[in-house]
Design a protein around this motif. Structure first.
Motif, PDB file in Angstrom:
ATOM      1  N   ALA A 116       0.834  -1.209   0.000  1.00  0.00           N
ATOM      2  CA  ALA A 116       0.000   0.000   0.000  1.00  0.00           C
ATOM      3  C   ALA A 116       0.865   1.255   0.000  1.00  0.00           C
ATOM      4  O   ALA A 116       0.558   2.241  -0.682  1.00  0.00           O
ATOM      5  N   GLY A 117       1.955   1.222   0.762  1.00  0.00           N
ATOM      6  CA  GLY A 117       2.856   2.365   0.806  1.00  0.00           C
ATOM      7  C   GLY A 117       3.497   2.628  -0.548  1.00  0.00           C
ATOM      8  O   GLY A 117       3.620   3.778  -0.987  1.00  0.00           O
ATOM      9  N   ALA A 118       3.887   1.561  -1.236  1.00  0.00           N
ATOM     10  CA  ALA A 118       4.484   1.715  -2.563  1.00  0.00           C
ATOM     11  C   ALA A 118       3.471   2.275  -3.557  1.00  0.00           C
ATOM     12  O   ALA A 118       3.794   3.147  -4.375  1.00  0.00           O
ATOM     13  N   LEU A 119       2.225   1.786  -3.472  1.00  0.00           N
ATOM     14  CA  LEU A 119       1.182   2.292  -4.361  1.00  0.00           C
ATOM     15  C   LEU A 119       0.856   3.752  -4.042  1.00  0.00           C
ATOM     16  O   LEU A 119       0.703   4.578  -4.952  1.00  0.00           O
ATOM     17  N   ALA A 120       0.776   4.074  -2.757  1.00  0.00           N
ATOM     18  CA  ALA A 120       0.498   5.455  -2.357  1.00  0.00           C
ATOM     19  C   ALA A 120       1.587   6.398  -2.855  1.00  0.00           C
ATOM     20  O   ALA A 120       1.309   7.524  -3.289  1.00  0.00           O
ATOM     21  N   TYR A 121       2.821   5.946  -2.800  1.00  0.00           N
ATOM     22  CA  TYR A 121       3.950   6.746  -3.309  1.00  0.00           C
ATOM     23  C   TYR A 121       3.745   7.058  -4.791  1.00  0.00           C
ATOM     24  O   TYR A 121       3.922   8.199  -5.233  1.00  0.00           O
ATOM     25  N   ARG A 122       3.380   6.035  -5.551  1.00  0.00           N
ATOM     26  CA  ARG A 122       3.169   6.212  -6.984  1.00  0.00           C
ATOM     27  C   ARG A 122       1.975   7.117  -7.273  1.00  0.00           C
ATOM     28  O   ARG A 122       1.959   7.847  -8.261  1.00  0.00           O
ATOM     29  N   ARG A 123       0.961   7.046  -6.398  1.00  0.00           N
ATOM     30  CA  ARG A 123      -0.291   7.771  -6.643  1.00  0.00           C
ATOM     31  C   ARG A 123      -0.324   9.140  -5.979  1.00  0.00           C
ATOM     32  O   ARG A 123      -1.300   9.872  -6.112  1.00  0.00           O
ATOM     33  N   GLY A 124       0.706   9.490  -5.237  1.00  0.00           N
ATOM     34  CA  GLY A 124       0.727  10.773  -4.550  1.00  0.00           C
ATOM     35  C   GLY A 124      -0.284  10.861  -3.425  1.00  0.00           C
ATOM     36  O   GLY A 124      -0.908  11.908  -3.201  1.00  0.00           O
ATOM     37  N   ILE A 125      -0.452   9.760  -2.699  1.00  0.00           N
ATOM     38  CA  ILE A 125      -1.452   9.672  -1.624  1.00  0.00           C
ATOM     39  C   ILE A 125      -0.782   9.864  -0.269  1.00  0.00           C
ATOM     40  O   ILE A 125       0.319   9.370  -0.027  1.00  0.00           O
ATOM     41  N   ASP A 126      -1.472  10.554   0.630  1.00  0.00           N
ATOM     42  CA  ASP A 126      -0.888  10.970   1.907  1.00  0.00           C
ATOM     43  C   ASP A 126      -1.087   9.985   3.059  1.00  0.00           C
ATOM     44  O   ASP A 126      -0.249   9.881   3.949  1.00  0.00           O
ATOM     45  N   GLY A 158      11.820   4.300   4.510  1.00  0.00           N
ATOM     46  CA  GLY A 158      12.146   3.561   3.294  1.00  0.00           C
ATOM     47  C   GLY A 158      11.683   4.240   2.017  1.00  0.00           C
ATOM     48  O   GLY A 158      12.279   4.030   0.952  1.00  0.00           O
ATOM     49  N   LEU A 159      10.627   5.051   2.126  1.00  0.00           N
ATOM     50  CA  LEU A 159      10.120   5.754   0.955  1.00  0.00           C
ATOM     51  C   LEU A 159      10.537   7.218   0.928  1.00  0.00           C
ATOM     52  O   LEU A 159      10.248   7.922  -0.033  1.00  0.00           O
ATOM     53  N   ASP A 160      11.209   7.645   2.006  1.00  0.00           N
ATOM     54  CA  ASP A 160      11.545   9.064   2.160  1.00  0.00           C
ATOM     55  C   ASP A 160      10.282   9.902   1.940  1.00  0.00           C
ATOM     56  O   ASP A 160      10.230  10.800   1.104  1.00  0.00           O
ATOM     57  N   SER A 161       9.269   9.564   2.722  1.00  0.00           N
ATOM     58  CA  SER A 161       7.930  10.108   2.520  1.00  0.00           C
ATOM     59  C   SER A 161       7.301  10.433   3.870  1.00  0.00           C
ATOM     60  O   SER A 161       7.733   9.936   4.915  1.00  0.00           O
ATOM     61  N   THR A 162       6.270  11.256   3.852  1.00  0.00           N
ATOM     62  CA  THR A 162       5.537  11.588   5.083  1.00  0.00           C
ATOM     63  C   THR A 162       4.243  10.795   5.190  1.00  0.00           C
ATOM     64  O   THR A 162       3.343  11.163   5.947  1.00  0.00           O
TER      65      THR A 162
END
Length: 235
Positions: A116-126, A158-162
């Motif tokens: 889900a995290g990988a998909l959210a990264y691709r989709r720009g989801i928070d 791991g995704l360097d994401s918030t």
């Protein structure tokens, strides 16, 4: 109040808990997408319920339907190949020597949130939203708040994401889950969850109870039924 600037990806199985979380997310966020997993389940009933529930949300709740985006389905059948469980094979539902029910699928939620995290990264989801709960639950270690807090930190690093993980039901029992559904979408949502979600471990859609379909005797049915009764008694 809707946060129009925040998007969410709901892990939606087709069961009561994730359906309630989907409704909560639709009321709360400006854009919502859904994600299901085919992991070689013992039955396909929940997966079939997913589509009917999503279609019904669009038809019965047009304001939510406007914010409900794409539905995704991912293959997670590697979980079945790792070993038997009562969720994926014809195995008795019982306590194991490890002190966990045989319905526990090791690593399931950890894998689900990673994907889900990988998909959210691709989709720009928070935000990732899941129906995990450590109040009325079967003792699965990957449903605990501490586990998911660690998983959130892992994804952020791991995704360097918030990206955030939200679990609206973590400290809510099954009676409270029914109450939350009523508060979120009224009787229309209660009726939809009752008719078009599925929780029974055995995939029974032949027996209709006041709380929905199921065998009525497996641990999932007992939790759903007892929650309904306690909610109705306190309503």
């Amino acid at each position: 109040m809707t946060d129009k600037n925040t998007s969410a990806l709901v892990l939606f199985s087709g069961g009561q808990d994730s359906a309630t979380c989907l409704a909560v997310a639709l009321r709360r966020y400006g854009r919502v997408e859904t994600l299901g997993f085919d992991y070689g389940q013992r039955h396909r009933v929940e997966l079939e319920c997913r589509t009917r529930f999503i279609d019904s949300i669009r038809a019965q709740f047009p304001e939510w339907g406007e914010r409900l985006g794409a539905d995704h389905m991912l293959d997670a059948s590697v979980l079945k190949s790792l070993g038997e469980s009562a969720m994926t094979d014809d195995v008795a539902i019982e306590m194991t020597e490890a002190g966990l029910p045989s319905t526990f699928v090791p690593g399931r939620n950890l894998l689900f949130f990673t994907l889900a995290g990988a998909l959210a990264y691709r989709r720009g989801i928070d935000v990732l939203v899941g129906g995990m709960c450590e109040t009325d639950y079967s003792g699965y270690p990957d449903c605990r708040a501490a586990t998911l807090a660690a998983q959130e930190q892992t994804l952020q690093l791991g995704l360097d994401s918030t990206v955030r993980i939200e679990t609206p039901l973590m400290y809510v029992d099954k009676a409270g889950t029914w109450a939350l559904a009523e508060e979120t979408g009224g009787q229309a949502l209660i009726d939809l969850i009752t008719e078009e979600t599925h929780t029974c471990y055995l995939g029974d859609r032949t027996h209709r109870h006041e709380w929905g379909y199921g065998c009525g005797t497996c641990p999932a049915c007992e939790l759903r039924s007892s929650g309904w009764q306690r909610w109705k008694a306190g309503a």
